[in-house]
Enzyme design. Structure first.
Site, PDB file in Angstrom:
ATOM      1  N   CYS A 284       0.862  -1.181   0.000  1.00 37.37           N
ATOM      2  CA  CYS A 284       0.000   0.000   0.000  1.00 37.37           C
ATOM      3  C   CYS A 284       0.897   1.229   0.000  1.00 37.37           C
ATOM      4  O   CYS A 284       2.099   1.129   0.271  1.00 37.37           O
ATOM      5  CB  CYS A 284      -0.945   0.007   1.204  1.00 37.37           C
ATOM      6  SG  CYS A 284      -0.137   0.064   2.819  1.00 37.37           S
TER       7      CYS A 284
ATOM      8  N   HIS B  19      -1.776   5.775  13.758  1.00 36.79           N
ATOM      9  CA  HIS B  19      -0.395   5.791  14.221  1.00 36.79           C
ATOM     10  C   HIS B  19       0.271   7.096  13.813  1.00 36.79           C
ATOM     11  O   HIS B  19      -0.128   7.752  12.857  1.00 36.79           O
ATOM     12  CB  HIS B  19       0.386   4.589  13.700  1.00 36.79           C
ATOM     13  CG  HIS B  19       0.111   4.239  12.280  1.00 36.79           C
ATOM     14  ND1 HIS B  19      -0.943   3.449  11.900  1.00 36.79           N
ATOM     15  CD2 HIS B  19       0.729   4.579  11.121  1.00 36.79           C
ATOM     16  CE1 HIS B  19      -0.962   3.305  10.593  1.00 36.79           C
ATOM     17  NE2 HIS B  19       0.048   3.990  10.088  1.00 36.79           N
TER      18      HIS B  19
END
Length: 696
Positions: free
Chosen positions: A27, A612
């Site tokens: 990704c 994150h």
């Protein structure tokens, strides 16, 4: 009727053998979705008795790499990726190319489809990606070129600035002059090489992103030609705008040549000899004879037009010169204005050069100032580039703003032009003079400028105008892209695209001022929550032992998340992490996590989200976990609301890739339905930790 998938594979004894498939997952950010797709594909294959090996191309590098032997014995390859994956090693094999989301949503379907996928041929185009949402090829290509160009701008610009400041002096006939055969001239020459390579690098890597490796050579040589005006009878090259043009021309020209049918014996040399030579020659001649002539014509007529304006209002002339200086930062329009001012110095008219000198530093100073005014708008790389731009601006190196202009031309170039026009107009009305063909504060410091106070007023006002306008235009553009809504805080473009975050409200826990907190003391209390009661500190009677390398403890577990939307949930999670004593700035942590969300949702599906952030708002790695009874809309790939939310935060200087390892472990383990059920059913923080200890 024949089976499109072909007969079942057989072994050397003619008996049916176990089907063997390979996969590659990737990704754009190379973190959670990469590993989730890998785990889903592996699980689907195992349930069908199919042998599968999955290579993950994540941020920590390629893992479980497919070998030549793997490929030679494979019956098919699934590429579930939202970024470029090298397919040349799969020539002669059935290859199915899809978006990474398809690998997460429909792994079983992909396993069925790959057996009838087309065979990948040498020199063939990349198969179109099926499924998944990608940025346009043009956008990704431009960002690819900008990312490779930035180091050349920074290194070249800073070396030139240092050599001028420490080894240069003013000379009416030559501007800022560095003595020949001196040490500082050598430093300057190295910087000039960096600047010279900047434009070809931009062009080459745009071409590479469009047409792959065969396009790299024509892209770089085309960029060099675009930047060398003498090749097409122009006094100035086409600059970075010309490099963007040649980059895309080279890339798409290579794609077109690849489609030409050639004899089989010629195919092996096409990508390394035929395509680069043909594309480079065609592009170079096209630029010299077709594009270059209009550039030269425009340059000459702009000069003639400016010459007829010398009697015009000083404000108007200064504004026009400032607009031209700021437009392409070293390109033909910029050079036209600069050479016009330079030529008039010899006639005794130093005011025109004074207008130019005031406008020259505005672009890098303005863009650098914008990164300081609104830090949340920019990625860490952009902030560092902004600091370098500020330094270059002080020495009159307008190219310091090129990375910002190339990445966001629609916002940055108009802002630059406004600031340049303001600075030029103020210098014009104040009668500022410059006796040397150079600009920026350095010429005033070295005594080449008359009217120094107004010169600095012009530079400061112009730079502030550029900075504020950049911020405003970015906000407007993002608000429009999101379909209207609350004012936004900006974007980060270093990378693919970043979505803005709202202005964070003041918080009481872990905010500014927390650095003085003693971590050891803070860890004496653990956090336990009860439904509807929020988080309350209690005496540490439970297990004080952490999991996930000790980064997640009872302090950072909350069994009930109160927030109802993503931004609120991220803020609540950030405040939860702050209770561990490792967060020095909750607001910055929230902003960084939201910028990461803009690059691609961290909602992984299966009711899971793992936001994150890598930021110096934390002093050590820390992980938090919370559950939401109602679920939070997170833009997950499968449309589910997030009920299990992990948050990972690590400092910028965190050693190694420990946080990526943890994220990969989490992503894989959370694909186990039984694990998720146990995590959902855990009654308190201690029980949650007990479940999480299953992660190895």
């Amino acid at each position: 009727m024949t089976n499109p998938a072909g007969p079942p594979p057989t072994g050397g004894d003619g008996e049916p053998r176990r089907l063997k498939l390979l996969a590659v997952t990737a990704c754009p950010t190379g973190i959670a979705h990469t590993y989730m797709a890998a785990e889903k594909l592996a699980q689907a294959a195992e349930s069908r008795g199919i042998e599968m090996k999955v290579e993950t191309q994540g941020s920590i590098g390629a893992e479980n790499v497919l070998t030549d032997n793997d490929v030679s014995t494979a019956d098919g390859i699934i590429v579930a990726a939202d970024k470029d994956v090298d397919l040349t090693r799969f020539v002669g094999k059935r290859v199915l190319t899809v978006g990474v989301a398809e690998g997460i949503r429909h792994p079983e379907r992909l396993i069925e489809r790959v057996r009838s996928a087309p065979v990948h041929a040498a020199g063939s185009d990349r198969p179109p990606v099926e499924g998944g949402k990608e940025r346009s090829v043009g956008y990704k290509a431009l960002m690819n070129g900008v990312s490779y160009m930035i180091p050349f701008v920074v290194v070249g610009g800073l070396l030139i600035a240092i050599s001028l400041s420490l080894g240069g002096h003013t000379d009416p006939s030559g501007g800022l002059v560095i003595p020949k055969d001196s040490f500082w001239m050598d430093v300057n020459n190295i910087g000039v090489i960096g600047f010279t390579l900047m434009v070809p690098i931009l062009s080459g890597y745009i071409a590479y992103a469009v047409g792959d490796r065969p396009a790299l050579v024509p892209g770089m040589i085309g960029g060099w030609i675009a930047n060398t005006g003498s090749l097409y009878d122009s006094k100035a090259g086409a600059g970075f705008i010309g490099a963007i043009v040649t980059g895309f021309l080279a890339g798409y020209l290579v794609l077109w040549i690849k489609k030409v049918k050639v004899p089989r014996f010629v195919q092996p040399i096409m990508p390394i000899i035929v395509i680069p030579i043909v594309a480079t020659t065609a592009l170079g001649l096209f630029f010299i004879y077709v594009i270059g002539k209009p550039i030269s014509w425009v340059f000459e007529h702009l000069t003639s037009w400016l010459s007829g304006m010398t009697g015009t209002s000083a404000i108007l002339l200064g504004a026009i010169l400032g607009l031209m200086i700021a437009f392409d930062m070293g390109g033909p329009v910029n050079k036209t204005a600069f050479l016009f001012g330079t030529g008039l110095i010899a006639t005794g008219n130093q005011t025109v050069m004074g207008m130019c000198a005031a406008a020259i530093p505005v672009m890098p100073l303005g863009q650098g100032l914008a990164t300081l005014i609104r830090r949340r708008l920019y990625t860490e790389q952009e902030r560092e580039t902004g600091l370098a731009a500020l330094f270059m601006g002080c020495f009159g190196i307008s190219e310091g703003a090129i990375p910002f202009a190339a990445a966001r031309p629609a916002q940055v170039i108009p802002a630059n032009m406004l600031g340049g026009a303001v600075a030029g107009a103020i210098a014009g009305v104040a009668g500022v003079e410059d006796a040397v063909p150079h600009g920026g504060p350095i010429v005033a410091v070295l005594g080449a400028v008359s009217g120094v106070p107004m010169f600095f007023v012009a530079v400061v006002v112009g730079s502030v105008a550029t900075a504020l306008t950049t911020v405003a235009l970015v906000d407007i553009g993002e608000r429009r892209r999101r379909g209207g809504g609350a004012p936004v805080a900006g974007v980060g473009a270093g990378g693919p695209e970043s979505k803005p975050e709202p202005e964070p409200a003041p918080v009481g826990v872990g905010g500014r001022g927390a650095p003085g907190a003693d971590t050891a003391v803070a860890r004496q209390a653990v956090v336990v929550s009860s439904p509807g009661a929020g988080v309350e500190p209690v005496e540490a009677g439970g297990s004080g032992e952490g999991v996930l390398s000790g980064y997640l403890t009872e302090e950072t577990v909350k069994v009930r998340l109160d927030a109802r939307d993503k931004e609120g949930a991220i803020r609540e999670m950030a405040e939860l992490l702050a209770r561990a004593g490792e967060v020095t700035d909750v607001e910055e942590l929230v902003a960084t996590a939201l910028r990461r969300e803009a690059q691609g949702t961290t909602g992984l599906g299966e009711e899971i989200a793992i936001p994150h952030a890598k930021t110096d708002a934390v002093t050590a790695p820390v992980v938090g976990f919370a559950r939401s009874a109602e679920g939070v809309e997170w833009g997950s790939l499968d449309g589910t609301k997030a009920r299990l939310v992990f948050m990972i935060a690590v400092p910028e200087a965190a050693a190694g890739d420990e946080h990526l390892r943890i994220l990969a472990l989490l992503s894989r383990k959370l694909m186990d339905p039984g694990f998720r059920e146990r995590l959902t059913a855990a009654p308190d923080a201690g029980a949650v930790l007990g479940v999480l200890r299953e992660i190895r």
